[in-house]
Design a protein around this motif. Structure first.
Motif, PDB file in Angstrom:
ATOM      1  N   LEU A  94       2.583   3.295 -14.777  1.00 34.41           N
ATOM      2  CA  LEU A  94       3.056   3.468 -13.545  1.00 34.41           C
ATOM      3  C   LEU A  94       1.414   3.921 -12.643  1.00 34.41           C
ATOM      4  CD1 LEU A  94       5.125   4.510 -11.382  1.00 34.41           C
ATOM      5  CD2 LEU A  94       4.818   6.673 -12.153  1.00 34.41           C
ATOM      6  N   ASP A  95       0.510   4.402 -13.142  1.00 37.36           N
ATOM      7  CA  ASP A  95      -0.739   4.531 -12.607  1.00 37.36           C
ATOM      8  C   ASP A  95      -1.425   3.087 -12.547  1.00 37.36           C
ATOM      9  OD1 ASP A  95      -0.572   7.325 -12.553  1.00 37.36           O
ATOM     10  OD2 ASP A  95      -1.740   7.653 -14.375  1.00 37.36           O
ATOM     11  N   GLU A  96      -1.464   2.294 -13.355  1.00 39.77           N
ATOM     12  CA  GLU A  96      -1.993   1.106 -13.223  1.00 39.77           C
ATOM     13  C   GLU A  96      -1.161   0.395 -12.092  1.00 39.77           C
ATOM     14  OE1 GLU A  96      -4.508  -1.115 -14.989  1.00 39.77           O
ATOM     15  OE2 GLU A  96      -4.925   1.144 -15.343  1.00 39.77           O
ATOM     16  N   GLY A  97       0.128   0.362 -12.012  1.00 35.69           N
ATOM     17  CA  GLY A  97       0.824   0.026 -10.801  1.00 35.69           C
ATOM     18  C   GLY A  97       0.440   0.261  -9.594  1.00 35.69           C
ATOM     19  N   ILE A  98       0.319   1.874  -9.395  1.00 33.32           N
ATOM     20  CA  ILE A  98      -0.358   2.170  -8.306  1.00 33.32           C
ATOM     21  C   ILE A  98      -1.707   1.796  -7.650  1.00 33.32           C
ATOM     22  CG2 ILE A  98      -1.142   4.434  -7.137  1.00 33.32           C
ATOM     23  CD1 ILE A  98       1.382   5.558  -8.584  1.00 33.32           C
ATOM     24  N   LYS A  99      -2.572   1.510  -8.742  1.00 28.56           N
ATOM     25  CA  LYS A  99      -3.954   0.877  -8.786  1.00 28.56           C
ATOM     26  C   LYS A  99      -3.857  -0.432  -8.063  1.00 28.56           C
ATOM     27  CE  LYS A  99      -6.501   3.067 -12.140  1.00 28.56           C
ATOM     28  NZ  LYS A  99      -6.978   2.802 -13.687  1.00 28.56           N
ATOM     29  N   PHE A 100      -2.919  -1.112  -8.581  1.00 29.14           N
ATOM     30  CA  PHE A 100      -2.862  -2.745  -7.991  1.00 29.14           C
ATOM     31  C   PHE A 100      -2.052  -2.553  -6.746  1.00 29.14           C
ATOM     32  CE2 PHE A 100      -3.136  -3.951 -12.417  1.00 29.14           C
ATOM     33  CZ  PHE A 100      -4.245  -5.037 -12.393  1.00 29.14           C
ATOM     34  N   LEU A 101      -1.159  -1.620  -6.359  1.00 26.18           N
ATOM     35  CA  LEU A 101      -0.889  -1.607  -5.145  1.00 26.18           C
ATOM     36  C   LEU A 101      -1.877  -1.217  -4.160  1.00 26.18           C
ATOM     37  CD1 LEU A 101       2.652   0.357  -5.754  1.00 26.18           C
ATOM     38  CD2 LEU A 101       2.340  -1.999  -5.113  1.00 26.18           C
ATOM     39  N   ASP A 102      -2.906  -0.366  -4.547  1.00 28.02           N
ATOM     40  CA  ASP A 102      -3.979  -0.028  -3.635  1.00 28.02           C
ATOM     41  C   ASP A 102      -4.711  -1.163  -3.479  1.00 28.02           C
ATOM     42  OD1 ASP A 102      -3.687   2.795  -3.269  1.00 28.02           O
ATOM     43  OD2 ASP A 102      -4.694   3.264  -4.977  1.00 28.02           O
ATOM     44  N   ASP A 103      -5.063  -2.065  -4.129  1.00 28.93           N
ATOM     45  CA  ASP A 103      -5.539  -3.193  -4.062  1.00 28.93           C
ATOM     46  C   ASP A 103      -4.896  -4.042  -3.190  1.00 28.93           C
ATOM     47  OD1 ASP A 103      -7.572  -2.305  -5.845  1.00 28.93           O
ATOM     48  OD2 ASP A 103      -6.770  -3.929  -7.702  1.00 28.93           O
ATOM     49  N   ALA A 104      -3.537  -4.183  -3.176  1.00 26.27           N
ATOM     50  CA  ALA A 104      -2.918  -4.915  -2.409  1.00 26.27           C
ATOM     51  C   ALA A 104      -2.720  -4.534  -1.011  1.00 26.27           C
ATOM     52  CB  ALA A 104      -1.415  -4.932  -2.892  1.00 26.27           C
ATOM     53  N   ILE A 105      -2.781  -3.193  -0.862  1.00 27.32           N
ATOM     54  CA  ILE A 105      -2.807  -2.757   0.554  1.00 27.32           C
ATOM     55  C   ILE A 105      -4.154  -2.971   1.100  1.00 27.32           C
ATOM     56  CG2 ILE A 105      -3.040  -0.588   1.830  1.00 27.32           C
ATOM     57  CD1 ILE A 105      -1.062   0.471  -0.620  1.00 27.32           C
TER      58      ILE A 105
ATOM     59  N   ALA B 173       4.902 -13.278   4.213  1.00 24.93           N
ATOM     60  CA  ALA B 173       4.253 -14.239   4.543  1.00 24.93           C
ATOM     61  C   ALA B 173       2.702 -14.076   4.997  1.00 24.93           C
ATOM     62  CB  ALA B 173       4.921 -14.606   5.885  1.00 24.93           C
ATOM     63  N   ASP B 174       2.432 -12.868   5.215  1.00 23.32           N
ATOM     64  CA  ASP B 174       0.982 -12.587   5.517  1.00 23.32           C
ATOM     65  C   ASP B 174       0.333 -11.314   4.877  1.00 23.32           C
ATOM     66  OD1 ASP B 174       1.207 -10.204   7.691  1.00 23.32           O
ATOM     67  OD2 ASP B 174       2.916 -11.836   8.068  1.00 23.32           O
ATOM     68  N   GLY B 175      -0.852 -11.017   5.000  1.00 23.54           N
ATOM     69  CA  GLY B 175      -1.465  -9.933   4.471  1.00 23.54           C
ATOM     70  C   GLY B 175      -0.957  -8.571   4.918  1.00 23.54           C
ATOM     71  N   LYS B 176      -0.640  -8.421   6.327  1.00 26.67           N
ATOM     72  CA  LYS B 176      -0.545  -7.303   7.003  1.00 26.67           C
ATOM     73  C   LYS B 176       1.302  -6.862   6.372  1.00 26.67           C
ATOM     74  CE  LYS B 176      -3.585  -6.248  10.115  1.00 26.67           C
ATOM     75  NZ  LYS B 176      -4.875  -5.800   9.418  1.00 26.67           N
ATOM     76  N   THR B 177       1.828  -7.843   6.175  1.00 27.32           N
ATOM     77  CA  THR B 177       3.218  -7.601   5.645  1.00 27.32           C
ATOM     78  C   THR B 177       3.168  -7.247   4.212  1.00 27.32           C
ATOM     79  OG1 THR B 177       4.014  -9.206   7.219  1.00 27.32           O
ATOM     80  CG2 THR B 177       5.678  -8.318   5.701  1.00 27.32           C
ATOM     81  N   VAL B 178       2.157  -7.800   3.666  1.00 24.68           N
ATOM     82  CA  VAL B 178       2.068  -7.515   1.960  1.00 24.68           C
ATOM     83  C   VAL B 178       1.703  -5.919   1.843  1.00 24.68           C
ATOM     84  CG1 VAL B 178       0.721  -7.817  -0.253  1.00 24.68           C
ATOM     85  CG2 VAL B 178       1.395  -9.847   1.328  1.00 24.68           C
ATOM     86  N   ALA B 179       0.453  -5.608   2.967  1.00 26.57           N
ATOM     87  CA  ALA B 179       0.085  -4.356   2.812  1.00 26.57           C
ATOM     88  C   ALA B 179       1.303  -3.329   3.342  1.00 26.57           C
ATOM     89  CB  ALA B 179      -0.987  -3.998   3.695  1.00 26.57           C
ATOM     90  N   LYS B 180       2.015  -3.562   3.901  1.00 27.91           N
ATOM     91  CA  LYS B 180       3.162  -2.748   4.556  1.00 27.91           C
ATOM     92  C   LYS B 180       4.429  -2.344   3.393  1.00 27.91           C
ATOM     93  CE  LYS B 180       6.524  -3.655   7.418  1.00 27.91           C
ATOM     94  NZ  LYS B 180       7.362  -4.382   8.569  1.00 27.91           N
TER      95      LYS B 180
END
Length: 98
Positions: free
Chosen positions: A60-71, A31-38
């Motif tokens: 896998l590395d690309e996925g991790i890069k996008f997760l960093d962006d999401a965080i 629902a919100d950015g903080k939860t997305v980051a978590k």
């Protein structure tokens, strides 16, 4: 939300990559950015754990890069950008699983 988190970890025998995908998908629907980051942080932890598994390292590395962006975006309160990054992460993590 707490129950959903519990049910993810309660499923035995899942690979790190499966767990990463589930958390990344949870990030997308948060629902919100903080939860997305978590959720993205949890997904990243599992994605890193999947590096020793038989996965497509490039995706896998690309996925991790996008997760960093999401965080990053989620912690800054940019929930739309965070969800977009998490969506891209899910795509790459699923490709890595093939």
């Amino acid at each position: 939300l707490i129950m959903a988190l519990f049910s993810f970890s309660a499923v035995a025998g899942q690979s790190h990559l499966d767990e990463a995908i589930q958390h990344a998908e949870a990030a997308v629907t948060s629902a919100d950015g903080k939860t997305v980051a978590k959720h993205a942080q949890e997904a990243k932890t599992h994605a890193k754990g999947a590096k020793n598994d038989k996965t497509d390292a490039k995706h896998l590395d690309e996925g991790i890069k996008f997760l960093d962006d999401a965080i990053k975006e989620g912690n800054e309160g940019n929930s739309d950008a965070a969800k977009k990054a998490a969506t891209d992460a899910v795509k790459h993590l699923k490709e890595a699983a093939k």
